[in-house]
Write an enzyme that holds these catalytic residues in place. Structure first.
Site, PDB file in Angstrom:
ATOM      1  N   SER A  34       0.822  -1.212   0.000  1.00 50.53           N
ATOM      2  CA  SER A  34       0.000   0.000   0.000  1.00 50.53           C
ATOM      3  C   SER A  34       0.860   1.267   0.000  1.00 50.53           C
ATOM      4  O   SER A  34       0.335   2.374  -0.049  1.00 50.53           O
ATOM      5  CB  SER A  34      -0.876  -0.001   1.267  1.00 50.53           C
ATOM      6  OG  SER A  34      -0.018  -0.134   2.408  1.00 50.53           O
ATOM      7  N   HIS A  84      24.192   5.316  -1.019  1.00 53.41           N
ATOM      8  CA  HIS A  84      24.351   5.517  -2.469  1.00 53.41           C
ATOM      9  C   HIS A  84      25.748   6.038  -2.823  1.00 53.41           C
ATOM     10  O   HIS A  84      26.431   5.484  -3.684  1.00 53.41           O
ATOM     11  CB  HIS A  84      23.304   6.501  -2.988  1.00 53.41           C
ATOM     12  CG  HIS A  84      21.883   6.104  -2.706  1.00 53.41           C
ATOM     13  ND1 HIS A  84      21.483   4.791  -2.636  1.00 53.41           N
ATOM     14  CD2 HIS A  84      20.763   6.839  -2.480  1.00 53.41           C
ATOM     15  CE1 HIS A  84      20.172   4.747  -2.397  1.00 53.41           C
ATOM     16  NE2 HIS A  84      19.724   5.979  -2.289  1.00 53.41           N
TER      17      HIS A  84
END
Ligand SMILES: NC(=O)C1=CN([C@@H]2O[C@H](COP(=O)(O)OP(=O)(O)OC[C@H]3O[C@@H](n4cnc5c(N)ncnc54)[C@H](OP(=O)(O)O)[C@@H]3O)[C@@H](O)[C@H]2O)C=CC1
Ligand SMILES: O=C1O[C@H](COP(=O)(O)O)[C@@H](O)[C@H](O)[C@H]1O
Length: 537
Positions: A40, A276
């Site tokens: 969801s 990252h």
């Protein structure tokens, strides 16, 4: 790809000794269930389902063997979930191809099961649905494959993993498997990450755990190994003798964008730099692996991480954009940095003395992620009358993937004057008509194929947290304060001062005036004129 046959590198599942694993090629025939937990949520609709749809359209998820399940607490029907995600699947990355037929077929593959993340009955229901699908596809028990994608806040990872282990594993090992994909942030510091790793490690072997860092799925990040180790040109240059500094930069031109509550708990270092940018750093700085086997590559990443010296306080600049605290989900006196620049130093033979500058910020003046390798000045420069720009190798990860090398060349004409120009490999021009896959698409395919090369191993994660934990604790304890900066600016001025101190030199700005589009050459010279001295960052 032939439907029903998956050529994969199968790994053994000995705990903790992945480097010793021998791989063997075998084809997998059991049906595949992909279960998106947290279906969801934001990530699921924006990244996970679109990536699955793209894989489906390219034939990687054959409908006769694949089924997709959404699981979350929200009480919705199958159709409600399909309608929620439909809008995110429609576009075809710029192409005008009509994918509406594929879309309705793909949506039919999706079922939704509602339940809590520590709810035994919920997971029993999920297992029942998966098993029904497996039986309907005549999949031999034990040959089926179950991929659990945890698009969830990390706080629920332990209970969800426990439930999967208890109720949802594939039943035996006849070539089938159970794998879990977990999202960052994986912990908040060294201790919490290790605790989380231990909790999950008690339930799953390392070979079953895929810690995703979507930067490892980006085209130009994946190109780094090839670039460095398949090109003779770079090998002798890639070291402290020739390189002055390396900058790895992430900029976003928007703020926390409705994710202020999450962001405030983590900040830019945990959100971007520790994962990252550090992964990119590893690929730029690591030594050559002995082969392309995932364990060999990850061994080298760990080594370079372990060679990073403690970060000095005076080599860190933190910032927070004005207006950040106006987000109702952010506390009024939040100390959380939305910008950080810091210098890493590597204590090894290749890199001693070369600063690696990592910089990330939200609400800045542009959206860009790039690596800049700045070379040293030419010794014994004979063109003294004009100051020469440095050679610089730039790899732009996004937007508009490109790599270019800045060179000094003779200004065309009768005079012996010099100008900075570029050897330019812009992907859009060079690879016209080629669609570059989304990072998530590539990485999900890797999880199905059992390739862990582009996923973070437990010891790698530990080494990463070891680097940042001391500075993060100082920030959390209020010992380091961010400077305020204006949204749409370059970030705090102190960051530029730190960069200059670390050796970064602004290079001459080149205006590319050629409209020549390379067709047969990988690299080509593009005519350029120097217009002024401007920062390129
Ligand atoms: N969104 C993004 O762009 C990115 C997200 N990530 C990471 O991916 C994961 C999921 O992110 P995202 O989708 O944004 O997260 P969401 O906040 O949207 O959460 C996903 C789902 O988890 C359930 N959930 C939310 N909060 C809780 C809670 N406190 N306890 C239990 N269940 C909860 C909700 O489902 P329900 O209530 O129906 O059970 C929700 O729909 C996170 O780890 C995030 O850091 C990583 C990169 C980018
Ligand atoms: O993981 C995250 O990444 C995005 C940026 O990803 P990109 O692929 O668009 O560069 C960032 O916006 C987000 O804060 C962070 O959680």
């Amino acid at each position: 790809m032939e439907s029903g046959k998956w050529l994969v590198e199968k790994r053994s599942s000995f705990k903790g000794d992945s480097s010793a694993k021998e791989s063997e090629n075998m084809s997998e025939t059991g049906c595949l269930s992909i279960i998106v937990l947290g279906a969801s949520g934001d990530l699921a609709k924006k990244k996970t389902f679109p990536a699955l749809f793209n894989l489906y359209c390219q034939g990687f998820l054959p409908p006769d063997e694949v089924h997709i399940f959404g699981y979350a607490r929200t009480k919705i029907s199958d159709d409600d979930l399909r309608n929620r995600i439909r809008g995110y699947l429609a576009s075809d990355r710029g192409s005008s191809m009509d994918r509406s037929e594929d879309l309705s077929k793909f949506l039919k593959l999706i079922k939704y099961v509602s339940g809590g993340y520590d709810d035994e009955e919920g997971f029993q229901r999920l297992d029942k649905s998966i098993s029904e699908h497996e039986i309907s596809k005549n999949s031999m028990e034990g040959s089926s494959r179950r991929l659990f994608y945890l698009a969830l806040p990390p706080s629920v990872y332990p209970s969800v993993c426990k439930m999967i282990r208890q109720y949802c594993m594939n039943k035996s090992d006849l070539g089938g498997w159970t794998r879990i994909v977990v999202e960052k942030p994986f912990g908040k510091d060294l201790d919490s990450a290790e605790q989380l790793s231990s909790q999950i490690g008690e339930l799953f072997d390392e070979s079953q755990i895929y810690r995703i860092d979507h930067y490892l799925g980006k085209e130009l990040v994946q190109n780094l190994l090839v670039l460095r180790f398949a090109n003779r040109l770079f090998m002798p240059l890639w070291n402290r003798d020739n390189i002055d500094n390396v900058q790895i930069v992430f900029r976003e031109d928007f703020g926390t964008d409705g994710r202020g509550g999450y962001f405030d708990e983590y900040g830019i270092i945990r959100d971007i730099i520790q994962n990252h940018l550090l992964q990119v750093f590893c690929l730029v700085a690591m030594e050559k692996p002995i082969s392309l086997k995932p364990e060999h590559i990850r061994d080298e990443k760990v080594k370079v991480l372990q060679s990073v010296l403690p970060i000095k306080d005076e080599e860190v600049v933190l910032g927070q954009y004005e207006g950040y605290r106006e987000d109702p989900t952010v506390p009024d006196h939040s100390n959380t940095p939305t910008f950080a620049t810091m210098v890493l130093h590597i204590h090894n033979e290749r890199w001693e003395g070369v600063p690696f500058i990592l910089k990330a910020g939200k609400a800045l003046n542009s959206r860009k992620a790039e690596i800049r390798v700045q070379f040293k000045d030419v010794p014994g420069d004979i063109f003294k009358c004009k100051r020469q720009g440095r050679n610089e190798f730039v790899i732009r990860l996004q937007p508009l993937e490109a790599m270019y090398m800045k060179l000094t060349v003779k200004q065309p004409g009768l005079e012996m004057s010099t100008v900075q120009s570029e050897l330019d490999l812009s992907y859009k021009q060079r690879y016209q008509g080629v669609t570059i896959p989304e990072a998530y698409e590539r990485l999900i395919l890797d999880t199905i194929r059992g390739d862990q090369q582009h996923f973070v191993r437990r010891d790698e994660l530990k080494a990463a947290w070891e680097i940042f934990t001391p500075i993060l604790h100082k920030i959390d304890n209020g010992e380091m304060e961010p400077s305020m900066y204006k949204p749409g600016s370059r970030g705090p001025e102190e960051a530029d001062q730190l960069l200059a101190k670390a050796g970064k030199r602004e290079s001459n700005y080149c205006l590319v005036i050629s409209t020549f589009v390379p067709s047969s050459l990988d690299f080509c010279f593009m005519g350029s004129v120097k217009i002024t001295l401007l920062s390129q960052n």
